[in-house]
Each structure stands twice: as structure tokens, then as C-alpha cells.
Design a protein around this motif. Structure first.
Motif, mmCIF file in Angstrom:
data_model
loop_
_atom_site.group_PDB
_atom_site.id
_atom_site.type_symbol
_atom_site.label_atom_id
_atom_site.label_comp_id
_atom_site.label_asym_id
_atom_site.label_seq_id
_atom_site.Cartn_x
_atom_site.Cartn_y
_atom_site.Cartn_z
ATOM 1 N N GLU A 9 -10.182 -22.881 4.674
ATOM 2 C CA GLU A 9 -10.312 -22.428 6.099
ATOM 3 C C GLU A 9 -9.129 -21.654 6.611
ATOM 4 N N ILE A 10 -7.826 -22.136 6.189
ATOM 5 C CA ILE A 10 -6.630 -21.276 6.423
ATOM 6 C C ILE A 10 -6.862 -20.127 5.764
ATOM 7 N N ILE A 11 -7.155 -20.198 4.434
ATOM 8 C CA ILE A 11 -6.890 -18.942 3.623
ATOM 9 C C ILE A 11 -7.789 -17.755 4.166
ATOM 10 N N ASN A 12 -9.279 -18.441 4.303
ATOM 11 C CA ASN A 12 -9.950 -17.319 4.895
ATOM 12 C C ASN A 12 -9.967 -16.886 6.094
ATOM 13 N N ARG A 13 -9.272 -17.298 7.027
ATOM 14 C CA ARG A 13 -8.684 -16.701 7.994
ATOM 15 C C ARG A 13 -7.861 -15.681 7.852
ATOM 16 N N ILE A 14 -7.050 -15.566 6.972
ATOM 17 C CA ILE A 14 -5.926 -14.721 6.656
ATOM 18 C C ILE A 14 -6.476 -13.137 6.238
ATOM 19 N N GLU A 15 -6.043 -12.090 6.833
ATOM 20 C CA GLU A 15 -6.540 -11.069 6.516
ATOM 21 C C GLU A 15 -5.664 -10.200 5.789
ATOM 22 N N LEU A 16 -6.067 -9.575 4.575
ATOM 23 C CA LEU A 16 -5.327 -8.400 3.994
ATOM 24 C C LEU A 16 -5.047 -7.333 4.933
ATOM 25 N N PRO A 17 -3.989 -6.518 4.819
ATOM 26 C CA PRO A 17 -3.821 -5.301 5.455
ATOM 27 C C PRO A 17 -4.799 -4.456 5.268
ATOM 28 N N ALA A 18 -5.475 -3.598 6.177
ATOM 29 C CA ALA A 18 -6.307 -2.363 5.938
ATOM 30 C C ALA A 18 -5.578 -1.193 5.933
ATOM 31 N N ILE A 19 -5.376 -0.607 4.895
ATOM 32 C CA ILE A 19 -4.667 0.596 4.676
ATOM 33 C C ILE A 19 -5.416 1.868 4.472
ATOM 34 N N PRO A 20 -5.369 2.789 5.112
ATOM 35 C CA PRO A 20 -6.095 3.874 4.806
ATOM 36 C C PRO A 20 -6.020 4.582 3.512
ATOM 37 N N ASP A 21 -6.969 5.346 3.165
ATOM 38 C CA ASP A 21 -7.062 6.028 1.854
ATOM 39 C C ASP A 21 -6.303 7.293 1.618
ATOM 40 N N TYR A 22 -4.973 7.203 1.895
ATOM 41 C CA TYR A 22 -4.087 8.413 1.738
ATOM 42 C C TYR A 22 -3.014 7.808 1.212
ATOM 43 N N THR A 23 -2.523 8.755 0.304
ATOM 44 C CA THR A 23 -1.239 8.504 -0.515
ATOM 45 C C THR A 23 -0.417 9.733 -0.463
ATOM 46 N N ILE A 24 1.021 9.267 -0.380
ATOM 47 C CA ILE A 24 2.011 10.427 -0.606
ATOM 48 C C ILE A 24 3.115 9.827 -1.448
ATOM 49 N N SER A 25 3.952 10.653 -2.204
ATOM 50 C CA SER A 25 5.155 10.041 -2.853
ATOM 51 C C SER A 25 6.374 10.484 -2.127
ATOM 52 N N ILE A 26 7.520 9.370 -2.289
ATOM 53 C CA ILE A 26 8.547 9.706 -1.626
ATOM 54 C C ILE A 26 9.182 10.892 -2.128
ATOM 55 N N MET A 27 8.952 11.331 -3.350
ATOM 56 C CA MET A 27 9.574 12.936 -3.888
ATOM 57 C C MET A 27 9.115 13.856 -3.033
ATOM 58 N N GLN A 28 7.886 13.872 -2.077
ATOM 59 C CA GLN A 28 7.507 14.992 -1.462
ATOM 60 C C GLN A 28 8.637 15.288 -0.462
ATOM 61 N N PHE A 29 9.556 14.320 -0.086
ATOM 62 C CA PHE A 29 10.375 14.258 0.936
ATOM 63 C C PHE A 29 11.680 14.427 0.546
ATOM 64 N N ASN A 30 12.067 15.059 -0.722
ATOM 65 C CA ASN A 30 13.274 15.341 -1.485
ATOM 66 C C ASN A 30 14.107 14.070 -1.692
ATOM 67 N N ALA A 31 13.350 12.810 -1.862
ATOM 68 C CA ALA A 31 13.964 11.740 -2.433
ATOM 69 C C ALA A 31 14.360 12.072 -3.905
ATOM 70 N N LYS A 32 15.411 11.359 -4.355
ATOM 71 C CA LYS A 32 15.998 11.498 -5.679
ATOM 72 C C LYS A 32 16.240 9.918 -6.072
ATOM 73 N N GLY A 33 15.763 9.502 -7.222
ATOM 74 C CA GLY A 33 16.109 8.191 -7.717
ATOM 75 C C GLY A 33 17.164 8.251 -8.810
ATOM 76 N N ASP A 34 18.241 8.967 -8.379
ATOM 77 C CA ASP A 34 19.275 9.282 -9.359
ATOM 78 C C ASP A 34 20.453 8.243 -9.253
ATOM 79 N N SER A 35 20.436 7.094 -8.262
ATOM 80 C CA SER A 35 21.490 6.291 -8.084
ATOM 81 C C SER A 35 22.618 6.953 -7.256
ATOM 82 N N LEU A 36 22.739 8.108 -6.921
ATOM 83 C CA LEU A 36 23.818 8.860 -6.137
ATOM 84 C C LEU A 36 23.277 9.078 -5.017
ATOM 85 N N THR A 37 22.397 10.160 -4.668
ATOM 86 C CA THR A 37 21.607 10.337 -3.582
ATOM 87 C C THR A 37 21.155 9.155 -2.430
#
Length: 458
Positions: A32-60
Motif C-alpha cells: 500500500e505504501i509503495i502504490n501510493r508513491i508517485e514517480l515524477p511526471a516529466i514532460p517529453d522535452y529534452t535538452i543537452s547541457i552542451m546547448q548552453f556552452n557547458a564544457k566537460g573538460d574538468s577546467l571550465t
């Protein structure tokens, strides 16, 4: 008259233990507890952090990139932010918005900076007292439908920075408690610059429909993952490598309807700690007890495995822990702690099917944590421990200690086996503690027959 007394005693014990849920009823309540728990409803829209000039270079410094991505998601009404493989330095916190999934792809690592000036003050809780302190690295308040998913890593980078504050915190720690006891308005409890209370790594406040799944959590300044006044949360598939002081794995405070499953703990304090506020403030929030929490199929390694308290003044109830196993040593396997500063209660706790290796103490209930406090004894009752094994207890296998005027009541331990122990059992100030099939050390067999030589000695 004697017969009447015996019948009455039997009736009382039967009546007390009838409150215990049998296996079928436990499964039903957990479902009953588990059935009450709702997973988040996330809209079907995706962006990449790279679109905002992110750099995974360990420096920026990618702080602005994450802020812009969250703003874009907010303007869209929600969606997923994808973080590709790379090392992303972030000098400041990520503040969540509604309806967002932060998805860390395998090989993605978020590394947070350690300059306190980069972390604004936010409403939080520190060891059970509400106050304003430095923002956790990942933070959200008053939100719905939030998620952190993927195979990436969240790294607090605290070992050589924030972690050093532990040696400086005592003055502020005591100040926060004084404010709690004196009912200082929360808006006047301002910490931050000139103070040394370490922030949590991940914290959500007053939020619901939360999913945190599969990520690895490392090197937190303080508690690793803290849900405060939250409900309807699923925490699963997490992995830990966090060994600074007070690196609790999961802290649930004033929180309800939670599922924790398939988590591999390896952290420097409690694996799971269930809390509910501290002292005067906690007791004033008695309608916010932590409750309806299910933990199952987890691997335990750290200081203590499953903990309730010590900050539990609003109460803790309806807790179910099942099918967990240690993959390393623990100081205490199952640890419930409070003291006479707390008040509140712990009740309706079910722990079953636990396999531990070496521990100091297997099962420890204490109403005298740190030997401090007065005036507000806690009520501890209705605790059921079933099918638990341990290879060795280097301290004491089972400890249950209440107070003369506030006894621990209605505890049942069934099918417990500790293969080796320095000390077996300490029980003080209790009522209706029932042991069934409890073996500490080697199991006794058929009594041996006295030899002729032995008989001659008597």
C-alpha cells in the motif's frame, strides 16, 4: 487466585503481540505504501547541457550553463537536461525547478567548488533544527516532479575543503540548538559567513514525487542525500563512495511515503538515518512524523546500517526494512537512538531478513544517547526484528535500554543468530520483550551425560 493471575498474564502478552503484523499483513501494508508513491511526471522535452556552452573538460566553470538550462526547462514547463560524458566543474549550487529530470549519462561527473561565497543561504535543517545556511550543492524547495537519473557521478569535492569545518563547528552547533530550545524565529537563525555548519550534498525541501536513481554519490561535505519535509519519493540503484565525517547516505526528516531499494551503501556514517526534528522544535511539529518508509534489497557498508534518530522528536512510525545484506563491516547493524531531550516516539518498526558480517553491536536500542538531556523521555514501542544473522559481534549482540519511568515496550526478536559475540545481551528498563529462537554463539544441543569422574566430584 494464582490461576487467575497466570491467565491474565497470558492474555496480556497475547494481546500485546497481536498488534504485530504477520508476514502477509506486512506485505500488504508495504504494498500500500509503495502504490501510493508517485514517480515524477516529466514532460517529453529534452535538452543537452552542451546547448548552453557547458564544457566537460574538468577546467571550465559550468555554473551559468546549469542555471540557464534550468531556466529553459522552467520556461518550457518541464523536461530532461542531459549531461553527456565529461567532468563538469560547477562553482556554486544547482537549484532545481519543477518537472525536471537531470540525467547524468555514464561517465558524466559533476564536481562542485568549495568556495562558500558561491553558495547563497537557503532554508534548510542542520541536525534537526531549521535555519538558514549555505545552499547544498543540489537543492530544491517547494517542488513537484523532480528526478536525478543516469549512471553518472555527483562529487562534492569536500575532502580537502568543507570537511575540515567539522573541527570548527561546535560553537555554531550549540548556537543552533540554543535557538531551537529558545524558540528563536527561523528567519532569525542566520548562519553562513563567519559560521561553520557544513552544507549537505543533495537536499530537497517540502517537495513531492521525487526519483533519484542509479547515480553515484561521492565526497559529500556533510550528509549525502537529505529529504526534508518531503513525500512520495523513490531512491533506487544508488551507489556511494563518501567517507568524510557525517557522510550519512540517506537522511529522511519529517518525511513520508518513501521507497529505498537496491542501494549499494559505502559511506562514512549511517547508511539510512530516519529523523523527525530535534527537541522543542521537533515536538511542536508532531503532525509531521516520519512514516511509511520501505527499505529493501540494499547492500550495507559504513558506520551504522539502519538508524532511527537521534533527532526524532516529531515521531517515527511504520518503518519496514527487508532483505538487506552487509558487504562490509558495520559498527552497529540496527541502531535506534534517542535521549531525554527529544520526546517523541518510535513505534511500529519491522526489520526482517538481514544478513550481517562483523559488527560491534547487532541490535541496539538506547533511550540514553550520549548520556545527555532531561525532561522529555521518548516512547519506544512495538518493534519487531525477524530473521537476522551476524558472523560476529565484537561488543554486545543485543542491547535494549530504556528508563525506569519510560520503558521500552513490546519488542519481539525472532530467529536471530549471532555466531560469535564478546557479550550476549544487555536489557534494562523494558516491558514485554519476547525472544524466540535467539542464538548467540554456538547453538546448544542435547545435554551431555555426566561421566563417572564428574559425578564423583559432587
Amino acid at each position: 487466585m494464582k490461576r487467575y493471575i497466570i491467565v491474565l498474564v497470558i492474555f496480556m502478552i497475547t494481546n500485546i503481540m497481536s498488534a504485530q503484523l504477520d508476514e502477509t499483513a506486512r506485505e500488504k501494508v508495504m504494498g500500500e505504501i509503495i502504490n501510493r508513491i508517485e514517480l515524477p511526471a516529466i514532460p517529453d522535452y529534452t535538452i543537452s547541457i552542451m546547448q548552453f556552452n557547458a564544457k566537460g573538460d574538468s577546467l571550465t566553470d559550468n555554473k551559468q550553463a546549469f542555471d540557464k538550462a534550468m531556466q529553459a526547462i522552467k520556461e518550457n514547463g518541464g523536461g530532461t537536461i542531459v549531461v553527456p560524458k565529461g567532468i563538469y566543474n560547477i562553482n556554486g549550487p544547482i537549484h532545481f525547478v519543477d518537472n525536471v529530470n537531470l540525467k547524468l549519462e555514464e561517465g558524466a561527473r559533476l564536481k562542485f567548488g568549495s568556495n562558500p561565497k558561491d553558495y547563497p543561504l537557503v532554508l534548510t535543517s542542520w541536525e534537526g533544527t531549521m535555519l538558514y545556511n549555505y545552499s547544498p550543492m543540489i537543492y530544491g524547495i517547494d517542488l513537484e516532479n523532480i528526478a536525478i537519473t543516469g549512471k553518472g557521478t555527483i562529487d562534492g569535492e569536500a575532502k580537502n575543503s568543507w570537511a575540515n569545518w567539522r573541527e570548527l563547528q561546535e560553537k555554531d552547533q550549540l548556537l543552533s540548538r540554543e535557538m531551537n530550545h529558545n524558540n528563536v524565529p527561523v528567519e532569525e537563525r542566520i548562519f553562513g559567513e563567519g559560521h561553520y555548519l557544513r552544507p549537505q550534498l543533495i537536499q530537497f525541501v517540502n517537495s513531492r514525487n521525487i526519483l533519484i536513481e542509479d547515480v553515484t554519490i561521492e565526497d559529500a561535505p556533510f550528509w549525502c542525500l537529505h529529504l526534508l519535509k518531503c513525500s512520495s519519493a523513490t531512491l533506487r540503484g544508488l551507489k556511494y563512495d563518501a567517507h568524510n565525517y557525517n557522510n550519512d547516505g540517506i537522511d529522511l526528516e519529517y518525511t513520508r511515503d518513501i521507497l529505498i531499494e537496491n542501494v549499494k551503501f559505502d559511506n562514512g556514517d549511517d547508511n539510512l538515518a530516519i529523523k523527525a526534528g530535534r527537541d522543542h522544535e521537533g515536538r511542536s511539529n508532531a503532525d509531521q512524523a516520519s512514516q511509511n518508509i520501505v527499505m529493501r534489497n540494499c547492500l550495507l557498508k559504513g558506520l551504522h546500517g539502519v538508524v532511527i534518530g537521534s533527532e526524532m522528536s516529531a515521531g517515527v512510525k511504520n518503518i519496514f526494512v527487508d532483505n538487506c545484506k552487509a558487504w562490509g563491516d558495520l559498527k552497529r547493524g540496527i541502531y535506534f537512538k534517542t535521549n531525554p531531550d527529544r520526546g517523541g516516539y518510535m513505534k511500529d518498526i519491522y526489520v526482517s531478513n538481514i544478513e550481517l558480517g562483523k559488527v560491534e553491536d547487532l541490535f541496539f536500542i538506547t533511550a540514553n544517547y550520549h548520556g545527555e538531556g532531561e525532561g522529555f523521555n521518548s516512547k519506544i514501542s512495538d518493534i519487531y526484528i525477524n530473521n537476522v544473522t551476524s558472523e560476529e559481534a565484537t561488543g554486545t549482540a543485543i542491547v535494549i535500554e530504556g528508563y525506569e519511568d519510560s520503558k521500552v515496550e513490546n519488542v519481539k526478536l525472532n530467529n536471530i543468530h549471532v555466531k560469535k559475540a564478546s557479550n550476549a545481551i544487555t536489557i534494562k528498563n523494558t516491558e514485554n520483550v519476547v525472544f524466540e529462537q535467539v542464538i548467540i554463539g554456538e547453538e546448544a544441543g542435547v545435554p551431555t551425560t555426566a561421566t563417572t569422574e564428574e559425578v564423583s566430584k559432587f
